[in-house]
Write an enzyme that holds these catalytic residues in place. Structure first.
Site, short mmCIF file in Angstrom:
data_model
loop_
_atom_site.label_atom_id
_atom_site.label_comp_id
_atom_site.label_asym_id
_atom_site.label_seq_id
_atom_site.Cartn_x
_atom_site.Cartn_y
_atom_site.Cartn_z
N GLY A 1 0.84 -1.21 0.00
CA GLY A 1 0.00 0.00 0.00
C GLY A 1 0.86 1.25 0.00
O GLY A 1 0.51 2.29 -0.57
N ASN A 2 2.05 1.14 0.62
CA ASN A 2 2.95 2.28 0.69
C ASN A 2 3.71 2.49 -0.62
O ASN A 2 4.31 3.54 -0.83
CB ASN A 2 3.91 2.12 1.86
CG ASN A 2 3.17 2.25 3.18
OD1 ASN A 2 2.74 3.32 3.55
ND2 ASN A 2 2.96 1.13 3.87
N LYS B 1 -2.86 -3.23 12.99
CA LYS B 1 -2.62 -2.84 11.59
C LYS B 1 -2.76 -1.32 11.42
O LYS B 1 -3.83 -0.77 11.62
CB LYS B 1 -3.66 -3.58 10.74
CG LYS B 1 -3.74 -3.14 9.31
CD LYS B 1 -2.77 -3.91 8.47
CE LYS B 1 -2.64 -3.25 7.10
NZ LYS B 1 -1.42 -3.68 6.42
N LYS C 1 5.49 -9.94 6.20
CA LYS C 1 6.08 -10.34 4.91
C LYS C 1 6.97 -11.57 5.10
O LYS C 1 6.91 -12.53 4.34
CB LYS C 1 6.94 -9.21 4.32
CG LYS C 1 6.13 -8.04 3.84
CD LYS C 1 7.02 -6.98 3.21
CE LYS C 1 6.40 -5.63 3.31
NZ LYS C 1 5.06 -5.53 2.72
N LYS D 1 -2.19 -7.92 3.86
CA LYS D 1 -2.25 -8.41 2.48
C LYS D 1 -1.14 -9.42 2.16
O LYS D 1 -1.31 -10.26 1.28
CB LYS D 1 -2.24 -7.26 1.48
CG LYS D 1 -0.99 -6.41 1.47
CD LYS D 1 -0.11 -6.69 0.31
CE LYS D 1 1.19 -5.91 0.34
NZ LYS D 1 1.73 -5.41 1.57
P1 ADP Z 1 3.87 -2.33 2.59
O1 ADP Z 1 2.87 -1.29 2.29
O2 ADP Z 1 4.80 -2.57 1.43
O3 ADP Z 1 3.29 -3.61 3.12
P2 ADP Z 1 5.02 -1.96 5.22
O4 ADP Z 1 5.15 -0.64 5.86
O5 ADP Z 1 3.96 -2.85 5.76
O6 ADP Z 1 4.84 -1.68 3.67
O7 ADP Z 1 6.40 -2.74 5.30
C1 ADP Z 1 7.62 -2.20 4.77
C2 ADP Z 1 8.37 -1.42 5.84
O8 ADP Z 1 8.87 -2.30 6.84
C3 ADP Z 1 9.61 -0.72 5.35
O9 ADP Z 1 9.32 0.54 4.83
C4 ADP Z 1 10.47 -0.61 6.63
O10 ADP Z 1 10.43 0.69 7.16
C5 ADP Z 1 9.80 -1.57 7.61
N1 ADP Z 1 10.70 -2.50 8.29
C6 ADP Z 1 10.57 -2.87 9.59
N2 ADP Z 1 11.49 -3.76 9.94
C7 ADP Z 1 12.27 -3.97 8.84
C8 ADP Z 1 13.41 -4.79 8.59
N3 ADP Z 1 13.93 -5.57 9.53
N4 ADP Z 1 13.94 -4.77 7.35
C9 ADP Z 1 13.42 -3.98 6.37
N5 ADP Z 1 12.34 -3.17 6.56
C10 ADP Z 1 11.77 -3.16 7.78
MG MG Z 2 2.34 -3.97 5.03
#
Ligand code: ADP
Ligand code: MG
Length: 311
Positions: free
Chosen positions: A10-11, A127, A274, A212
């Site tokens: 989403g980001n 969330k 993820k 998601k």
């Molecule tokens: P999306 O919308 O792609 O699901 P999220 O915000 O849910 O995005 O997840 C991606 C974010 O996770 C990255 O922007 C980063 O800031 C964060 N993040 C937290 N822990 C980690 C990590 N260990 N390694 C990489 N990114 C991380």
């Molecule tokens: Mg996410």
């Protein structure tokens, strides 16, 4: 033909601080769809799942602000609305990208429900959705009685809502049939799917937002896909993220990745789901999972970038 489920963050559709205009979201989606169209050209079957965190929060906010004039819709209906609006933008951007590669293929968006764990119907909110608020906006957040949490990585506070675990995709069989024809790019389980649970002899909506990435791995297993790709705004999953010793994870096994997960390297509600989705998909199917950015997707498919979880 390798069939892949690609989950788009989403980001990656709406970045922090960007106005939620159609133009901004379409521009981000165009950048994301270019490498996806190249994948289709190379012969991959592609099924798209998208996030909706920023967008579903905005829809909920619109409903709340307008409540004196128009009855507000519950969160599950807002998720369905987000599947429609993001699904359309993704359809348009993907159709354009395919056209540029000389491929004529219909992009179909399926309103999708996801069965969630009834025991987890009222989990603690986890969330983050909607806009980011600075410390000056905190008073307003408290007045609204929202549960909020701080996103340290991106710098800001956000409203958080319940996020139950997905068990199965109600329309999974329909997605499988569409994918099997090889004629469509299917968008499904957008925003993690509309959460539902069994009540008596029917399904009722649950006011929550499913992650998601977790929904994408349930969908990928349901349709028998051989690859799970999660596109986000970081090039890889990191160990000791945001510390002086942070290092990106390249190719690693599901077992190793599970250990890192247990050691707490990944933030809950963002990178942790993820990694969890990747570990679950790879350990149960033996197939590879990839975490990277849209820009690095071509290289990640050649094992030259991103985090690759292998069996
Ligand atoms: P999306 O919308 O792609 O699901 P999220 O915000 O849910 O995005 O997840 C991606 C974010 O996770 C990255 O922007 C980063 O800031 C964060 N993040 C937290 N822990 C980690 C990590 N260990 N390694 C990489 N990114 C991380
Ligand atoms: Mg996410």
């Amino acid at each position: 033909m390798t069939n892949a489920v690609v989950a788009i963050g989403g980001n990656a559709i709406l970045r922090k601080g960007e106005a939620a205009t159609v133009e901004n979201q379409m521009n981000n989606l165009r950048r994301t769809c270019a490498p996806l169209a190249r994948m289709v050209k190379e012969g991959y079957g592609v099924t798209l799942v998208h996030g909706n965190g920023p967008q579903v929060g905005n829809i909920l906010l619109q409903n709340e602000i307008a409540r004196e004039e128009v009855p507000p819709m519950p969160l599950d209906v807002c998720v369905a609305q987000s599947q429609g609006q993001i699904g359309l933008m993704l359809q348009q951007a993907m159709t354009e990208a395919l056209y540029k590669e000389g491929i004529s293929r219909t992009v179909v968006c399926l309103l999708t429900r996801v069965m969630v764990d009834p025991a987890g119907q009222n989990p603690t909110p986890s969330k983050p959705i909607g806009p980011y608020y600075g410390s000056e906006g905190l008073e307003r957040l408290r007045l609204n009685n929202w549960t909020i949490s701080e996103d340290r990585a991106r710098g800001g506070w956000r409203r958080i809502v319940p996020s139950p675990r997905p068990l199965s995709i109600i329309e999974g069989g329909a997605v499988r049939s569409l994918v099997a024809t090889g004629e469509y790019v299917v968008i499904a389980a957008g925003g993690g799917g509309v959460p539902v649970t069994k009540c008596h002899n029917h399904l009722c909506g649950v006011e929550a937002v499913v992650d998601k990435d977790l929904a994408a791995q349930v969908l990928a297993r349901c349709i028998g896909d051989e690859l799970l790709i999660m596109l986000t705004d970081v090039d890889a999953a990191y160990l000791d993220y945001k510390t002086p010793i942070q290092r990106g994870i390249g190719e690693t096994t599901a077992a190793e990745m599970r250990t890192y997960l247990e050691q707490g390297h990944f933030a809950p509600g963002s990178m942790a789901p993820k990694v969890e989705a990747g570990v679950e998909f790879t350990s149960s199917t033996g197939h590879t999972s990839i975490i990277t950015t849209p820009e690095l997707l071509d290289n990640a498919l050649k094992s030259k970038a991103g985090t690759r979880i292998i069996a």
